[in-house]
Design a protein around this motif. Sequence first.
Motif, PDB file in Angstrom:
ATOM      1  N   PRO A 261       0.795  -1.234   0.000  1.00  0.00           N
ATOM      2  CA  PRO A 261       0.000   0.000   0.000  1.00  0.00           C
ATOM      3  C   PRO A 261       0.829   1.287   0.000  1.00  0.00           C
ATOM      4  CG  PRO A 261       0.178  -0.829   2.225  1.00  0.00           C
ATOM      5  CD  PRO A 261       0.913  -1.806   1.363  1.00  0.00           C
ATOM      6  N   GLN A 264       1.795   2.132   5.290  1.00  0.00           N
ATOM      7  CA  GLN A 264       0.647   1.825   6.129  1.00  0.00           C
ATOM      8  C   GLN A 264       0.071   3.105   6.722  1.00  0.00           C
ATOM      9  OE1 GLN A 264       1.419  -1.162   9.102  1.00  0.00           O
ATOM     10  NE2 GLN A 264      -0.484  -0.784  10.204  1.00  0.00           N
ATOM     11  N   ARG A 265       0.952   3.982   7.192  1.00  0.00           N
ATOM     12  CA  ARG A 265       0.501   5.247   7.784  1.00  0.00           C
ATOM     13  C   ARG A 265       1.661   6.230   7.797  1.00  0.00           C
ATOM     14  NH1 ARG A 265      -4.247   8.110   9.013  1.00  0.00           N
ATOM     15  NH2 ARG A 265      -3.704   9.719  10.510  1.00  0.00           N
ATOM     16  N   ASP A 296      -3.424   7.354   5.802  1.00  0.00           N
ATOM     17  CA  ASP A 296      -3.203   5.928   5.606  1.00  0.00           C
ATOM     18  C   ASP A 296      -2.681   5.694   4.198  1.00  0.00           C
ATOM     19  OD1 ASP A 296      -4.144   5.421   8.121  1.00  0.00           O
ATOM     20  OD2 ASP A 296      -6.142   4.795   7.490  1.00  0.00           O
ATOM     21  N   SER A 299      -5.503   1.617   0.995  1.00  0.00           N
ATOM     22  CA  SER A 299      -6.215   0.589   1.741  1.00  0.00           C
ATOM     23  C   SER A 299      -7.695   0.643   1.398  1.00  0.00           C
ATOM     24  CB  SER A 299      -6.014   0.779   3.246  1.00  0.00           C
ATOM     25  OG  SER A 299      -6.611   1.996   3.675  1.00  0.00           O
ATOM     26  N   GLN A 300      -8.448  -0.328   1.907  1.00  0.00           N
ATOM     27  CA  GLN A 300      -9.879  -0.384   1.626  1.00  0.00           C
ATOM     28  C   GLN A 300     -10.690   0.489   2.566  1.00  0.00           C
ATOM     29  OE1 GLN A 300     -11.197  -4.469   1.495  1.00  0.00           O
ATOM     30  NE2 GLN A 300     -10.008  -4.939  -0.348  1.00  0.00           N
ATOM     31  N   GLY A 302      -9.347   3.616   4.302  1.00  0.00           N
ATOM     32  CA  GLY A 302      -8.319   4.564   4.678  1.00  0.00           C
ATOM     33  C   GLY A 302      -8.860   5.813   5.348  1.00  0.00           C
ATOM     34  N   ASP A 342     -11.654   4.033   0.083  1.00  0.00           N
ATOM     35  CA  ASP A 342     -11.182   2.796  -0.543  1.00  0.00           C
ATOM     36  C   ASP A 342     -10.341   3.115  -1.777  1.00  0.00           C
ATOM     37  OD1 ASP A 342     -10.717   0.315  -1.547  1.00  0.00           O
ATOM     38  OD2 ASP A 342     -12.813  -0.250  -1.849  1.00  0.00           O
ATOM     39  N   ASP A 344      -7.619   1.144  -2.313  1.00  0.00           N
ATOM     40  CA  ASP A 344      -7.054  -0.160  -2.667  1.00  0.00           C
ATOM     41  C   ASP A 344      -7.768  -0.766  -3.871  1.00  0.00           C
ATOM     42  OD1 ASP A 344      -5.306  -2.548  -1.798  1.00  0.00           O
ATOM     43  OD2 ASP A 344      -7.302  -3.420  -1.925  1.00  0.00           O
TER      44      ASP A 344
END
Length: 526
Positions: A261, A264-265, A296, A299-300, A302, A342, A344
Amino acid sequence: MKRILPLAFALALSAPAIAQTVDSQGAKQLSDDLARYFGKQAFDKGVLKVSVEGNAYKIALDIKALVNAVPEQKLLKFDMAPYALMVKPRSDGSWDVSSDFSQGASFEFDGPEGRQSMEFTIKDGKLTSVYDPALAAFTNATSSLAGMTMTSRDTKQQAEASTGAGTATVVATKSASGGVDFTATQKVSDFVETIKVNDPDNGMNFPLTLKTPELSVDATGKGVRTKPLLDLLAFAVANEDEAKLKANQAELKSLMLAALPIWQRIDGNYGFKDFEVESPVGKFGAKQFSTAFGMDGVSQNGKVDYTIKASGLTIPHQTLPEWTTPLLPTDIDLNFGGANIDLDTMAKKAIEAFDLNKEPPLSDEFGKALVADFKAKNPKVVIGHSTVKNGDIEVALEGEMTFPGEKPDATLTVDVAGYDKIVDALKEGAKSDEQMAQAFPFALAVKGFGKTLPDGRLEWVINTKADGSVAVNGAMLKGPDEVQDDSAGQDDNSSGDDGANGTDDSTGGDDSDGGNNGGAGAKLQP
């Protein structure tokens, strides 16, 4: 030569230290490793050079050679000494990295609106660090400088900035979730920036000075995919030819998916102590002022977060009526952002679908479908608990908004301490200000809608729906919008029915208690 990256990042693109002996063969190997990410032209044209100096390698970046290699850059003047890193292999496969980045530079060019120039100096800049090729990150780094100055000029604006001493540190470790976790801090003293604007065309002529005795920056990252990102860069260098890129797009897609991704953060914060802004209308200031940002990765579900905080605010009163003083904020804490984002699904679908052999690589229809799919996941605009204060007055709010259709669906909660003091200030303003005289009755009416909480604060819970309805504390202020029937009025023989419907509507309107007409005013009970 289109890749212009800080040389401090260059070592992050090198291979592990495979030998302890520093010699010409090692210098050639390091050059070849770096060329994988910068291209051989960088070395052929003298932009990058690796040489042996004592028991270390010297990696030099010649900015002049870089400028000369980009013919479209028509600089009238450019003066900057080469920048160098000293790198030495360690027994564990990592590198010692150091640099004296004391520097001075200046350049001039003709821009769209005339001559522009910039110059800067960095005094006594020092860097010491350890770089780990296995992580593609500096596991630790410290830097310092004695001061910095910068000046830029164009036909309508001049800016001068300076700082005192500064320090910075970076620490990185292998992340349990893959990639790299890092923390970074920086502090700079005595920051001053003066901006002078002189734009006769727009009637602007004023100076502005920003000051803080201490500027700090803090950042953290989790799961940053450093290695896959470097693999993508190497692929770009190896596939600069368009035909080759198209032929190898399957590999490109694989590398792009591996980089997700991305992180991550990521979180960062800028802090200013005793911040001041001097302007022609007076001095603005804050004992503490900070801005923060967090995001984030792909991601799905975020999140994105922004924060603005200030305490001990001072605002010049010279241009404001005296009655506004009780309403001017002294402390603010604003929190807002987004959630349920989302990226991702969007990223993976786009990577799978694009085709470099087509023009465009992604069709307009696919793009529209992708956006529609993103909206269908119902992303949110979020207002976190935020406050604005002045003495006994505090306004707090929080809420969220989604877009299930053309119109938003939102909930906002507002509560106020000291509302009577706000009314008193507006009442005083109404004596001399016609606009406040018109606003004052509205302020009284708003109070009537409020709910008194146990601590004496007034609260308003505002709900707006996608159907156009608006309610405050459960009382309907506005009903749903009328549903438009596209078929209405298309049949000329239906006029009699329309008239009947009209009669029904008017009957409801004649109900004296308002029970059937949907009138917000009749049903509203603050």
